[in-house]
Design an enzyme around this catalytic site. Structure first.
Site, PDB file in Angstrom:
ATOM      1  N   THR A 133      22.376  54.577   4.496  1.00  0.00           N
ATOM      2  CA  THR A 133      22.812  53.666   6.164  1.00  0.00           C
ATOM      3  C   THR A 133      24.758  54.721   6.078  1.00  0.00           C
ATOM      4  O   THR A 133      25.011  54.202   4.519  1.00  0.00           O
ATOM      5  CB  THR A 133      22.242  52.673   6.223  1.00  0.00           C
ATOM      6  OG1 THR A 133      23.615  51.544   7.238  1.00  0.00           O
ATOM      7  CG2 THR A 133      23.335  51.925   5.216  1.00  0.00           C
ATOM      8  N   ASP A 134      24.746  55.007   7.275  1.00  0.00           N
ATOM      9  CA  ASP A 134      25.757  55.024   7.586  1.00  0.00           C
ATOM     10  C   ASP A 134      27.433  53.613   6.999  1.00  0.00           C
ATOM     11  O   ASP A 134      28.108  54.098   7.213  1.00  0.00           O
ATOM     12  CB  ASP A 134      25.986  55.520   8.884  1.00  0.00           C
ATOM     13  CG  ASP A 134      25.906  54.558  10.163  1.00  0.00           C
ATOM     14  OD1 ASP A 134      25.435  54.251   9.962  1.00  0.00           O
ATOM     15  OD2 ASP A 134      25.926  55.216  11.468  1.00  0.00           O
ATOM     16  N   GLU A 135      26.491  52.398   7.256  1.00  0.00           N
ATOM     17  CA  GLU A 135      26.935  51.387   7.457  1.00  0.00           C
ATOM     18  C   GLU A 135      28.545  51.456   6.006  1.00  0.00           C
ATOM     19  O   GLU A 135      29.595  50.633   6.185  1.00  0.00           O
ATOM     20  CB  GLU A 135      26.544  50.149   7.983  1.00  0.00           C
ATOM     21  CG  GLU A 135      25.456  50.211   9.316  1.00  0.00           C
ATOM     22  CD  GLU A 135      25.527  49.048   9.279  1.00  0.00           C
ATOM     23  OE1 GLU A 135      26.036  47.701   9.018  1.00  0.00           O
ATOM     24  OE2 GLU A 135      23.681  48.867   9.882  1.00  0.00           O
ATOM     25  N   TYR A 158      24.798  43.097   3.817  1.00  0.00           N
ATOM     26  CA  TYR A 158      24.273  44.484   3.774  1.00  0.00           C
ATOM     27  C   TYR A 158      24.563  45.943   3.151  1.00  0.00           C
ATOM     28  O   TYR A 158      23.857  46.140   2.929  1.00  0.00           O
ATOM     29  CB  TYR A 158      23.726  44.144   5.181  1.00  0.00           C
ATOM     30  CG  TYR A 158      22.960  45.458   5.362  1.00  0.00           C
ATOM     31  CD1 TYR A 158      21.766  46.056   4.514  1.00  0.00           C
ATOM     32  CD2 TYR A 158      23.498  46.982   6.644  1.00  0.00           C
ATOM     33  CE1 TYR A 158      21.578  47.316   5.172  1.00  0.00           C
ATOM     34  CE2 TYR A 158      22.826  47.535   7.231  1.00  0.00           C
ATOM     35  CZ  TYR A 158      21.542  47.848   6.118  1.00  0.00           C
ATOM     36  OH  TYR A 158      21.029  49.248   5.691  1.00  0.00           O
ATOM     37  N   LYS A 162      24.036  47.990   0.224  1.00  0.00           N
ATOM     38  CA  LYS A 162      23.727  49.212   0.115  1.00  0.00           C
ATOM     39  C   LYS A 162      24.313  50.476  -0.230  1.00  0.00           C
ATOM     40  O   LYS A 162      24.695  50.998  -0.705  1.00  0.00           O
ATOM     41  CB  LYS A 162      23.402  49.871   1.664  1.00  0.00           C
ATOM     42  CG  LYS A 162      22.338  49.242   2.409  1.00  0.00           C
ATOM     43  CD  LYS A 162      20.589  49.430   1.428  1.00  0.00           C
ATOM     44  CE  LYS A 162      20.808  50.917   1.838  1.00  0.00           C
ATOM     45  NZ  LYS A 162      18.783  51.777   1.343  1.00  0.00           N
TER      46      LYS A 162
END
Length: 352
Positions: A133-135, A158, A162
């Site tokens: 993810t870009d998060e 989260y 990741k």
């Protein structure tokens, strides 16, 4: 090809599996633990298709994972299985560490053990694609964009889990030579999206005449990619990406959350005019902790190197998504009324 897909009953995973089997003719083994966000109904179009096989198993179970590698003998792995709901990570971070970190380590170890025993030609052809993810990059300043060189700065349990899984995937490539690729994507939207995320939550609340709860001032920005564009991008990276490289996949559709909700209201006004204007349902609720202000992806590297680009126009595809939910109540109604109540789902919009 024989491709092992983890998390294939989830939102992105099911779109990917359907694309791999129906559009491209690959043989796929879907591995999914069927936790709350997975819905096997999403893969019903493949019932009776000999090219698809489903196994319910936990990616954190080394014995089961190693056995599946030995039995299916994949030529590629596309690893999507993950806990992904930010709000849940705030209340139960341990589950995210277990699945996203330990589960990824188990999948990588299984791949390395299997890959080590392959003939040389098969070793060279094998691929392990880790989907992220870009998060992991944290929050952007206005008008900035993430690239493959962006610094990691996760802000939630989260995104931290990741980020750790991304580092593990790259470490298995650098340490053991495992042919790994990594992708980081922006927010997905489209059919079969679990009704806890922003767009499906707003659609179903609007359909039922309930409040459309938006965090904070609604100006948090996200880049949106249609799930089918994302599935195509993942395949393109798997097939033609350079081993050891990272590719960012985004839709070139940056919108703030309030603009997305208003676009959904406009779509409902056209499709269900008897309840217009739907904007009257919008309400603002207390922001969540650590809510990043802006995510936006520059997908130029993927567009340049793997001959892929997003094709969906956001507002048009958003209205198509609304139509899908209106026409496919059999998919979302059991989730809405069964494992999750409308009250729990309606607390606030999950924008990430």
């Amino acid at each position: 090809m024989r491709i092992l897909v983890t998390g294939g009953c989830g939102f992105i995973g099911s779109a990917l599996v359907l694309h791999l089997v129906q559009d491209l003719g690959h043989e796929v083994l879907t591995l999914d633990a069927l936790t709350y966000a997975a819905n096997p109904i999403s893969l019903q179009p493949l019932d009776g298709d000999g090219r698809h096989r489903f196994v319910q198993a936990d990616i954190c179970d080394p014995a089961r994972v190693h056995a599946l590698y030995a039995d299916f003998r994949p030529q590629a792995v596309m690893h999507l299985a993950a806990e992904s709901h930010v709000d849940r990570s705030i209340t139960d971070p341990g589950a995210f560490v277990r699945t996203n970190v330990v589960g990824t380590q188990v999948m990588l170890d299984g791949a390395r053990s299997f890959w080590d025993g392959l003939p040389e030609a098969d070793r060279k052809a094998f691929r392990f694609l880790h989907v992220s993810t870009d998060e992991v990059y944290g929050s952007l300043s206005p008008d900035a964009f993430f690239t493959e060189e962006s610094r990691y700065d996760p802000r939630s349990p989260y995104s931290a889990s990741k980020a750790a899984s991304d580092h593990l995937a790259r470490a298995w490539h650098e340490t053991y030579g495992l042919p790994v690729l990594v992708t980081n994507c922006s927010n997905n939207y489209g059919p079969r999206h679990f009704p806890e995320k922003l767009i499906p939550l707003m659609i179903l609340n609007a359909l039922e005449g309930k409040k459309l709860p938006v965090y904070g001032d609604g100006l948090n920005e996200r880049d949106w990619i249609h799930v089918e564009d994302h599935a195509r991008g993942l395949v393109a990276v798997l097939m033609t990406g350079r081993i050891g490289e990272t590719y960012l996949l985004g839709g070139r559709a940056v919108r703030n959350n309030l603009a997305v909700v208003k676009a959904l209201c406009a779509a409902f006004d056209r499709l269900r005019p008897e309840h217009a204007p739907h904007e009257k349902l919008i309400s603002f609720v207390t922001d969540r902790p650590g809510h990043d202000r802006r995510y936006a992806i520059d997908p130029s590297k993927a567009e340049r190197e793997v001959d892929w680009a997003p094709t969906k126009v956001f507002e048009e595809a958003l209205e198509e998504t609304v139509r899908w939910y209106l026409d496919t109540e059999s998919w979302w109604r059991p989730i809405r009324e069964g494992r999750y109540t409308g009250e729990r789902l309606g607390l606030a919009a999950k924008s990430a």
